[in-house]
Design a protein around this motif. Structure first.
Motif, mmCIF file in Angstrom:
data_model
loop_
_atom_site.group_PDB
_atom_site.id
_atom_site.type_symbol
_atom_site.label_atom_id
_atom_site.label_comp_id
_atom_site.label_asym_id
_atom_site.label_seq_id
_atom_site.Cartn_x
_atom_site.Cartn_y
_atom_site.Cartn_z
ATOM 1 N N SER A 192 0.672 -1.118 -0.115
ATOM 2 C CA SER A 192 0.001 0.103 -0.100
ATOM 3 C C SER A 192 0.864 1.397 0.115
ATOM 4 O O SER A 192 1.944 0.997 0.416
ATOM 5 C CB SER A 192 -0.804 0.097 1.098
ATOM 6 O OG SER A 192 -0.099 0.258 2.467
ATOM 7 N N GLU A 193 0.076 2.433 -0.286
ATOM 8 C CA GLU A 193 1.034 3.669 -0.207
ATOM 9 C C GLU A 193 1.154 3.980 0.943
ATOM 10 O O GLU A 193 2.215 4.491 1.391
ATOM 11 C CB GLU A 193 0.001 4.877 -1.262
ATOM 12 C CG GLU A 193 0.123 4.667 -2.638
ATOM 13 C CD GLU A 193 -0.872 5.486 -3.003
ATOM 14 O OE1 GLU A 193 -1.133 6.766 -2.688
ATOM 15 O OE2 GLU A 193 -1.369 5.100 -4.287
ATOM 16 N N ARG A 194 0.445 3.458 2.184
ATOM 17 C CA ARG A 194 0.609 4.045 3.466
ATOM 18 C C ARG A 194 1.860 3.330 3.865
ATOM 19 O O ARG A 194 2.610 3.805 4.679
ATOM 20 C CB ARG A 194 -0.553 3.609 4.086
ATOM 21 C CG ARG A 194 -0.499 3.774 5.696
ATOM 22 C CD ARG A 194 -2.005 3.366 6.374
ATOM 23 N NE ARG A 194 -1.656 3.695 7.880
ATOM 24 C CZ ARG A 194 -2.488 3.152 8.670
ATOM 25 N NH1 ARG A 194 -3.802 2.713 8.197
ATOM 26 N NH2 ARG A 194 -2.255 3.467 9.915
ATOM 27 N N LEU A 222 7.757 3.950 5.502
ATOM 28 C CA LEU A 222 8.736 3.617 5.246
ATOM 29 C C LEU A 222 9.804 5.094 5.139
ATOM 30 O O LEU A 222 10.794 5.277 6.028
ATOM 31 C CB LEU A 222 9.173 3.082 4.230
ATOM 32 C CG LEU A 222 8.783 1.333 3.937
ATOM 33 C CD1 LEU A 222 9.109 0.890 2.750
ATOM 34 C CD2 LEU A 222 9.539 0.634 5.071
ATOM 35 N N VAL A 223 9.183 5.980 4.657
ATOM 36 C CA VAL A 223 9.794 7.225 4.470
ATOM 37 C C VAL A 223 9.633 8.015 5.815
ATOM 38 O O VAL A 223 10.765 8.720 6.294
ATOM 39 C CB VAL A 223 9.137 8.145 3.222
ATOM 40 C CG1 VAL A 223 9.697 9.418 3.420
ATOM 41 C CG2 VAL A 223 9.284 7.623 1.875
ATOM 42 N N ALA A 224 8.606 7.876 6.477
ATOM 43 C CA ALA A 224 8.210 8.792 7.696
ATOM 44 C C ALA A 224 9.498 8.345 8.704
ATOM 45 O O ALA A 224 10.086 9.077 9.516
ATOM 46 C CB ALA A 224 6.969 8.652 8.139
ATOM 47 N N GLU A 225 9.594 6.904 9.102
ATOM 48 C CA GLU A 225 10.490 6.263 10.031
ATOM 49 C C GLU A 225 11.833 6.291 9.550
ATOM 50 O O GLU A 225 12.843 5.808 10.032
ATOM 51 C CB GLU A 225 10.249 4.802 10.226
ATOM 52 C CG GLU A 225 8.548 4.713 10.750
ATOM 53 C CD GLU A 225 8.107 3.419 10.938
ATOM 54 O OE1 GLU A 225 8.761 2.529 10.358
ATOM 55 O OE2 GLU A 225 7.029 3.315 11.616
ATOM 56 N N ARG A 233 7.798 19.732 -2.159
ATOM 57 C CA ARG A 233 7.016 18.973 -1.232
ATOM 58 C C ARG A 233 6.538 17.675 -1.655
ATOM 59 O O ARG A 233 6.136 16.837 -0.998
ATOM 60 C CB ARG A 233 5.535 19.649 -1.151
ATOM 61 C CG ARG A 233 5.514 20.978 -0.578
ATOM 62 C CD ARG A 233 4.241 21.857 -0.645
ATOM 63 N NE ARG A 233 2.924 20.708 -0.745
ATOM 64 C CZ ARG A 233 1.763 21.363 -0.846
ATOM 65 N NH1 ARG A 233 1.396 22.615 -0.865
ATOM 66 N NH2 ARG A 233 1.008 20.319 -1.027
ATOM 67 N N CYS A 234 7.403 17.129 -2.754
ATOM 68 C CA CYS A 234 7.554 15.883 -3.422
ATOM 69 C C CYS A 234 8.584 14.908 -2.801
ATOM 70 O O CYS A 234 9.531 15.366 -2.744
ATOM 71 C CB CYS A 234 7.503 15.895 -4.961
ATOM 72 S SG CYS A 234 6.119 16.909 -5.876
ATOM 73 N N VAL A 235 8.045 13.727 -2.786
ATOM 74 C CA VAL A 235 9.090 12.631 -2.119
ATOM 75 C C VAL A 235 9.222 11.816 -3.228
ATOM 76 O O VAL A 235 8.230 11.075 -4.109
ATOM 77 C CB VAL A 235 8.487 12.040 -0.960
ATOM 78 C CG1 VAL A 235 9.251 10.662 -0.401
ATOM 79 C CG2 VAL A 235 8.329 12.916 0.166
ATOM 80 N N ARG A 236 10.675 11.568 -3.561
ATOM 81 C CA ARG A 236 10.878 10.429 -4.498
ATOM 82 C C ARG A 236 11.783 9.411 -4.311
ATOM 83 O O ARG A 236 12.799 9.851 -3.371
ATOM 84 C CB ARG A 236 11.527 11.284 -5.867
ATOM 85 C CG ARG A 236 10.630 12.191 -6.593
ATOM 86 C CD ARG A 236 9.460 11.564 -7.215
ATOM 87 N NE ARG A 236 8.386 12.772 -7.937
ATOM 88 C CZ ARG A 236 7.323 12.962 -7.561
ATOM 89 N NH1 ARG A 236 6.943 12.501 -6.260
ATOM 90 N NH2 ARG A 236 6.835 13.892 -8.229
ATOM 91 N N ASP A 239 17.164 2.022 -4.403
ATOM 92 C CA ASP A 239 17.033 1.803 -2.962
ATOM 93 C C ASP A 239 15.919 1.067 -2.515
ATOM 94 O O ASP A 239 15.722 0.301 -1.769
ATOM 95 C CB ASP A 239 16.606 3.376 -2.703
ATOM 96 C CG ASP A 239 17.900 4.280 -2.688
ATOM 97 O OD1 ASP A 239 19.175 3.683 -2.739
ATOM 98 O OD2 ASP A 239 18.080 5.594 -2.807
ATOM 99 N N LEU A 240 14.577 1.007 -3.493
ATOM 100 C CA LEU A 240 13.474 0.289 -3.218
ATOM 101 C C LEU A 240 13.862 -1.245 -3.251
ATOM 102 O O LEU A 240 13.587 -2.030 -2.455
ATOM 103 C CB LEU A 240 12.407 0.548 -4.118
ATOM 104 C CG LEU A 240 11.199 -0.019 -4.010
ATOM 105 C CD1 LEU A 240 10.505 0.262 -2.636
ATOM 106 C CD2 LEU A 240 10.157 0.436 -4.830
ATOM 107 N N ALA A 241 14.742 -1.598 -4.303
ATOM 108 C CA ALA A 241 15.190 -2.973 -4.538
ATOM 109 C C ALA A 241 15.912 -3.346 -3.321
ATOM 110 O O ALA A 241 15.932 -4.528 -2.868
ATOM 111 C CB ALA A 241 15.802 -2.953 -5.998
ATOM 112 N N ALA A 242 16.791 -2.645 -2.778
ATOM 113 C CA ALA A 242 17.854 -2.924 -1.906
ATOM 114 C C ALA A 242 16.880 -3.007 -0.534
ATOM 115 O O ALA A 242 17.191 -3.850 0.127
ATOM 116 C CB ALA A 242 18.776 -1.766 -1.511
ATOM 117 N N HIS A 243 15.867 -2.288 -0.247
ATOM 118 C CA HIS A 243 15.024 -2.381 0.820
ATOM 119 C C HIS A 243 14.318 -3.930 0.710
ATOM 120 O O HIS A 243 14.417 -4.448 1.944
ATOM 121 C CB HIS A 243 14.006 -1.165 1.126
ATOM 122 C CG HIS A 243 13.116 -1.577 2.211
ATOM 123 N ND1 HIS A 243 13.319 -1.374 3.318
ATOM 124 C CD2 HIS A 243 11.749 -1.930 2.111
ATOM 125 C CE1 HIS A 243 12.360 -1.707 4.146
ATOM 126 N NE2 HIS A 243 11.362 -1.888 3.453
#
Length: 71
Positions: free
Chosen positions: A17-19, A24-27, A37-40, A45-49
């Motif tokens: 989910s987007e949530r 993940l970003v907030a923590e 104001r955009c987060v990218r 990095d996503l694959a590494a996570h």
């Protein structure tokens, strides 16, 4: 240049989910870039996570050895 994803694209890529991605970003559990104001999130990095959460399978003998240490 590495592929850069929006929150929505990142969530779709890992089928979550987007949530979850926003959490993940907030923590600060995943690297991200803030552009105004955009987060990218970079695709690498996503694959590494995702890869960091990999759990290897164990064999039946490993299970029995582990049980022997408990007893």
């Amino acid at each position: 240049m590495d592929e850069v994803l929006t929150i929505e694209q990142a969530a779709a890529r890992i089928q979550m989910s987007e949530r979850y991605v926003r959490r993940l970003v907030a923590e600060r559990r995943i690297p991200f870039h803030k552009l105004g104001r955009c987060v990218r999130i970079k695709a690498v990095d996503l694959a590494a996570h995702v890869e960091s959460g990999r759990v290897e399978s164990i064999s039946r003998t490993d299970v029995w050895r582990g049980l022997g240490r408990v007893a």
